[in-house]
Scaffold this active site. Structure first.
Site, mmCIF file in Angstrom:
data_model
loop_
_atom_site.group_PDB
_atom_site.id
_atom_site.type_symbol
_atom_site.label_atom_id
_atom_site.label_comp_id
_atom_site.label_asym_id
_atom_site.label_seq_id
_atom_site.Cartn_x
_atom_site.Cartn_y
_atom_site.Cartn_z
ATOM 1 N NE ARG A 132 -41.691 -61.886 7.515
ATOM 2 C CZ ARG A 132 -42.008 -60.643 7.179
ATOM 3 N NH1 ARG A 132 -41.710 -59.651 7.996
ATOM 4 N NH2 ARG A 132 -42.574 -60.406 6.026
ATOM 5 C CB SER A 146 -39.337 -56.492 7.315
ATOM 6 O OG SER A 146 -39.516 -55.120 7.452
ATOM 7 C CG ASP A 196 -48.252 -52.348 15.650
ATOM 8 O OD1 ASP A 196 -47.267 -51.628 15.409
ATOM 9 O OD2 ASP A 196 -48.880 -52.926 14.743
ATOM 10 C CG HIS A 197 -43.998 -53.154 14.877
ATOM 11 N ND1 HIS A 197 -45.273 -53.018 14.425
ATOM 12 C CD2 HIS A 197 -43.392 -54.040 14.050
ATOM 13 C CE1 HIS A 197 -45.439 -53.787 13.360
ATOM 14 N NE2 HIS A 197 -44.318 -54.422 13.115
ATOM 15 N NE ARG A 231 -37.493 -54.795 9.520
ATOM 16 C CZ ARG A 231 -37.254 -55.928 10.171
ATOM 17 N NH1 ARG A 231 -36.025 -56.329 10.387
ATOM 18 N NH2 ARG A 231 -38.232 -56.678 10.623
ATOM 19 C CG ASP A 259 -46.012 -54.540 8.811
ATOM 20 O OD1 ASP A 259 -45.317 -54.296 9.809
ATOM 21 O OD2 ASP A 259 -46.359 -55.695 8.487
HETATM 22 C C1 MIC Z 1 -42.126 -57.720 10.471
HETATM 23 O O1 MIC Z 1 -43.038 -58.513 10.680
HETATM 24 O O2 MIC Z 1 -41.000 -58.082 10.108
HETATM 25 C C2 MIC Z 1 -42.381 -56.250 10.665
HETATM 26 C C3 MIC Z 1 -41.627 -55.803 11.832
HETATM 27 O O3 MIC Z 1 -43.755 -56.047 10.926
HETATM 28 C C4 MIC Z 1 -41.967 -55.545 9.389
HETATM 29 C C5 MIC Z 1 -41.994 -54.087 9.452
HETATM 30 C C6 MIC Z 1 -40.862 -53.486 10.182
HETATM 31 O O4 MIC Z 1 -39.722 -53.939 10.051
HETATM 32 O O5 MIC Z 1 -41.104 -52.512 10.886
HETATM 33 C C7 MIC Z 1 -42.722 -55.970 8.142
HETATM 34 O O6 MIC Z 1 -43.183 -57.080 8.094
HETATM 35 O O7 MIC Z 1 -42.775 -55.222 7.161
HETATM 36 FE FE1 SF4 Z 2 -46.210 -57.213 14.098
HETATM 37 FE FE2 SF4 Z 2 -44.941 -57.859 11.841
HETATM 38 FE FE3 SF4 Z 2 -45.280 -59.635 13.806
HETATM 39 FE FE4 SF4 Z 2 -47.330 -58.854 12.422
HETATM 40 S S1 SF4 Z 2 -45.574 -59.974 11.643
HETATM 41 S S2 SF4 Z 2 -47.251 -59.076 14.627
HETATM 42 S S3 SF4 Z 2 -46.878 -56.719 12.034
HETATM 43 S S4 SF4 Z 2 -44.066 -57.782 13.872
#
Ligand code: MIC
Ligand code: SF4
Length: 756
Positions: free
Chosen positions: A449, A644, A95-96, A646, A160
């Site tokens: 975010r 995140s 999805d990302h 990550r 995540d």
């Molecule tokens: C996000 O919303 O920041 C992400 C991208 O979903 C991350 C995960 C990632 O960095 O791959 C998260 O929230 O953990």
């Molecule tokens: Fe995707 Fe993270 Fe955004 Fe949710 S917050 S839509 S998991 S990038």
């Protein structure tokens, strides 16, 4: 079909017995959070009463979820653990990696072409090790999990941070780094500090323009981005039971933005309705049999201050729509105060783009509420001023919405763009025309975010988080400070009209439908499946184990960067274009800390290389130290690593030779990620010691050779002029975690244990 029904049956069968044991042990009424935690202990025979915020506890989660951008690293690590199959039901979701550019059809195909190598890798690893794989276009991990896997009273971890979304279906679902997921998939316990508990009592009822999103926007304003750290937030009260299950998901989802370990709600009718609508009648039957265990005890909800560590009360009848931002999700402004706030802070009020979607707000109900605003404006002859972009949460939501005419409603506005069922702009996967000009501008979105550069890569885009219906209204008005409750709009006939209140449909009247949900079932026996990684790939790289510690005090460390102010995981390991390298540690390390503001000079990505005296970019200076065999240290402010899950944000500095990260305070997931990757995650005992650190400093540990739980560590700082300071550092490592440090990483330890 219900996924993993046998596992759910097993969990529910054990509940009464386990609960009896807990009741014998703890002689007071229990919160839902405690019930789920105590019924998921790794050690069934444990008779310990844990201290909230104190004890480290081993848990046995029921399932694991991963998304493509983190699964690559998680699965590269899992492949090294030497197991033939995952020990608990697990899923991975593509999805990302899908960019939003022109619209779903073209964008999805382009993403598949561009990321073919990674998607093939994920598909074959999942196939081999028994992991369900949701192909690109199937939807955003947390919507797909809510629709298919989440179940009341269960425990899940996911790579995540918004895994917490599943609290909307009464789970304890926690975001973790890939290394934690590897533990559980390899059949080992998952460790978490027993959380403190925050109770949020919701009285009254949502009405008019106010939505579940406003509950969490309000809570974020109260608790701030670190107020939930180390806590589970449990919602209850008449206001909680009266809202939809996906609305609860929205609230739990954004609990990540206050640093909460997770958030949850007790099992109720809204969950029954949602489970039934998503084909899980059998889960409802099973859950109903043990319903008393799937919510907090009535005594707790009647006198919450006796049982929670903190209690917040919100009257939903009085709550109004909020917009949070810019640059931080806790800067909450009620809609009625936006005009003043925008002019006082010089926030641009013209809106060019408004976005609906993300795992937070992309349910069927969300789309119906936003569509009702569009329909109303259209019927009153009002045209939208801004472009409205929409990412549906899942193929099931998209297909059903298309069938029910919601998409046609949106398309009544020529400027609407329907993007793929994926994260898209929420994670910088947005090819926004003109973003490279870096103009100062505002956008609104229904995501969670809004850190700098996150959506379109432009540091001057101010993003405000709000509900989908508010996004729709603001798209129509083209003004950030439009208050749909009071303000009017001019229609094509020159008349002033008001927008009617949103009107949502909780669940589709004709039921959900989908033609191809995008699911790939793993092979029964994957022994014969080969996973190939091209040694010349620039996107995937087999991991080499980190070095173990030689047991000596680390000396002569140089300062890599002293980060000033907010330093989220987006600052440490940016997403957007860098998502490309999530499976290649060396390549992605070229983004290490490039977004962090250097406290000397206040620029990003410019630090001194003490070996030459020259200034350079953070990753290249780090590589120069590494090549010279000089260890380094990173210094940071409060809530370092917010955002995140990550683990790249921990692995990159580790790979580039950083040995310690010393900050005023950490965000939970990041602190654990650092520990897992064999780093020293340390905090100042005296916060103001942060100010003692100068640009050309060298650091020596004095007593790291006696590193042990609960014992502080002494660090000598040698300044350029030869003077020195000796400061005390704290840490939260327990004995097991110190072993990770000693071995070089938690994975090294697993490998050692499996080989022995
Ligand atoms: C996000 O919303 O920041 C992400 C991208 O979903 C991350 C995960 C990632 O960095 O791959 C998260 O929230 O953990
Ligand atoms: Fe995707 Fe993270 Fe955004 Fe949710 S917050 S839509 S998991 S990038």
């Amino acid at each position: 079909m219900v996924f993993d029904l046998n596992m759910i049956k097993r969990v529910y069968e054990m509940y009464p017995k386990k609960m009896k044991k807990v009741r014998d042990l703890i002689d007071t009424p229990l919160t839902l959070s405690e019930k789920i935690l105590y019924t998921h202990l790794w050690d069934d025979n444990s008779d310990e009463v844990f201290s909230r915020g104190g004890s480290y506890v081993d848990f046995a989660p029921d399932r694991v979820a991963m998304q493509d951008a983190t699964a690559q690293m998680a699965l590269l690590q899992f492949m090294q653990a030497g197991k033939s199959k995952v020990a608990v039901p697990s899923s991975a979701h593509a999805d990302h990696l899908i960019q939003a550019r022109v619209g779903a059809d073209k964008d999805l195909q382009e993403a598949i072409n561009k990321n073919n190598e990674v998607f093939n890798f994920l598909s074959s690893v999942c196939n081999k090790y028994g992991i369900g794989f949701w192909k690109p276009g199937a939807g955003i991990i947390h919507q797909v999990v809510l629709e298919n896997y989440a179940f009341p009273g269960g425990m899940m971890i996911g790579t995540d941070s918004h895994t917490v979304n599943a609290g909307g279906l009464g789970m304890v679902a926690v975001g973790v780094g890939g290394a934690d997921a590897v533990d559980v998939m390899a059949g080992m316990p998952w460790e978490l500090k027993f959380p403190k508990l925050i109770g949020v009592k919701l009285t009254g009822k949502l009405n008019g323009w106010t939505s579940p999103k406003d509950v969490i926007l309000k809570v974020a304003g109260i608790l701030t981005v670190k107020g939930g750290t180390g806590c589970i937030v449990e919602y209850f009260g008449e206001g909680a039971t009266s809202m939809s299950c996906t609305g609860k998901g929205t609230i739990c989802n954004m609990g990540a933005e206050i640093g909460a370990t997770t958030s949850t709600f007790g099992y109720d009718d809204s969950m029954r309705r949602y489970l039934n609508a998503t084909g899980r009648e059998e889960v409802v039957k099973l859950a109903d049999d043990i319903a008393e265990h799937l919510t907090g005890d009535p005594e707790v909800y009647a006198a919450p201050e006796k049982y929670f560590d903190q209690v917040i009360e919100i009257n939903l009848s009085e709550l109004t729509p909020h917009l949070n931002g810019p640059f931080t999700p806790d800067l909450a402004t009620p809609v009625a105060e936006m005009k003043d706030a925008a002019s006082k802070n010089n926030w641009p009020t013209d809106i060019e783009w408004a976005l609906i979607g993300s795992c937070t707000n992309s349910s069927y109900e969300d789309l119906t509420r936003a569509a009702s605003i569009v329909e109303d404006a259209f019927s009153k002859g009002v045209k939208p001023k801004a472009i409205l972009g929409i990412n549906p949460g899942s193929e099931q939501v998209r297909f059903t919405s298309e069938r029910d005419g919601l998409m046609d409603t949106f398309r009544k506005f020529e400027s609407v763009k329907i993007f793929t069922n994926a994260c898209g702009p929420c994670i910088g996967q947005w090819d926004r025309p003109g973003a490279d000009k870096e103009e100062v501008n505002s956008i609104v979105h229904s995501f969670n975010r809004n850190f700098k550069k996150r959506a379109d890569g432009n540091p001057n885009t101010m993003a405000f988080v709000t509900s989908p219906e508010m996004v729709a209204a603001i798209a129509i008005a083209g003004k950030l400070d439009f208050n749909p409750i009071e303000d009017q709009l001019m229609n094509e006939d020159g008349e002033l009209v008001s927008l009617s209140e949103p009107n949502g449909i909780e669940l589709p009247n004709k039921g959900f439908a989908v033609e191809d949900n995008g699911y790939q079932e793993p092979a029964e026996d994957g022994g014969h499946i080969e996973v190939n990684i091209d040694p010349n790939s620039d996107r995937l790289e087999v991991l080499t184990p980190f070095h173990s510690w030689n047991g000596e005090n680390i000396k002569e460390m140089k300062l890599l960067i002293k980060a000033k102010g907010k330093c989220t995981t987006d600052h440490i390991s940016m997403a957007g274009p860098w998502l490309r390298y999530r499976g290649h540690l060396d390549n992605i390390s070229n983004n290490c800390l490039i977004g962090a503001v250097n406290s000397f000079g206040e620029k990003t990505n410019e630090v001194v290389n003490q070996l030459t005296g020259d200034k350079g970019e953070v990753p290249s200076v780090a590589r120069a130290y590494k090549a010279a065999g000089v260890p380094t240290i990173v210094v940071g402010d409060h809530n370092y690593g917010e955002g995140s899950s990550r683990e790249h944000a921990a692995m990159e500095p580790r790979h580039l030779g950083v040995r310690a990260v010393l900050v005023k305070s950490f965000a939970r997931i990041h602190e654990t990620n650092l520990k897992k990757q064999g780093m020293l995650a340390l905090t100042f005992n005296t916060e103001s010691d942060y100010d003692k650190i100068l640009e050309n400093d060298t650091f020596n540990f004095i007593d790291l050779d006696s590193f042990s739980p609960g014992k502080s560590i002494t660090l000598e700082i040698v300044h350029h002029d030869g003077s020195n300071d000796v400061i005390i550092l704290n840490h939260t490592y327990n004995a097991q975690q110190i072993e990770w440090f000693k071995e070089g990483s938690a994975l090294n330890l697993i490998r050692k244990e499996i080989n022995n």
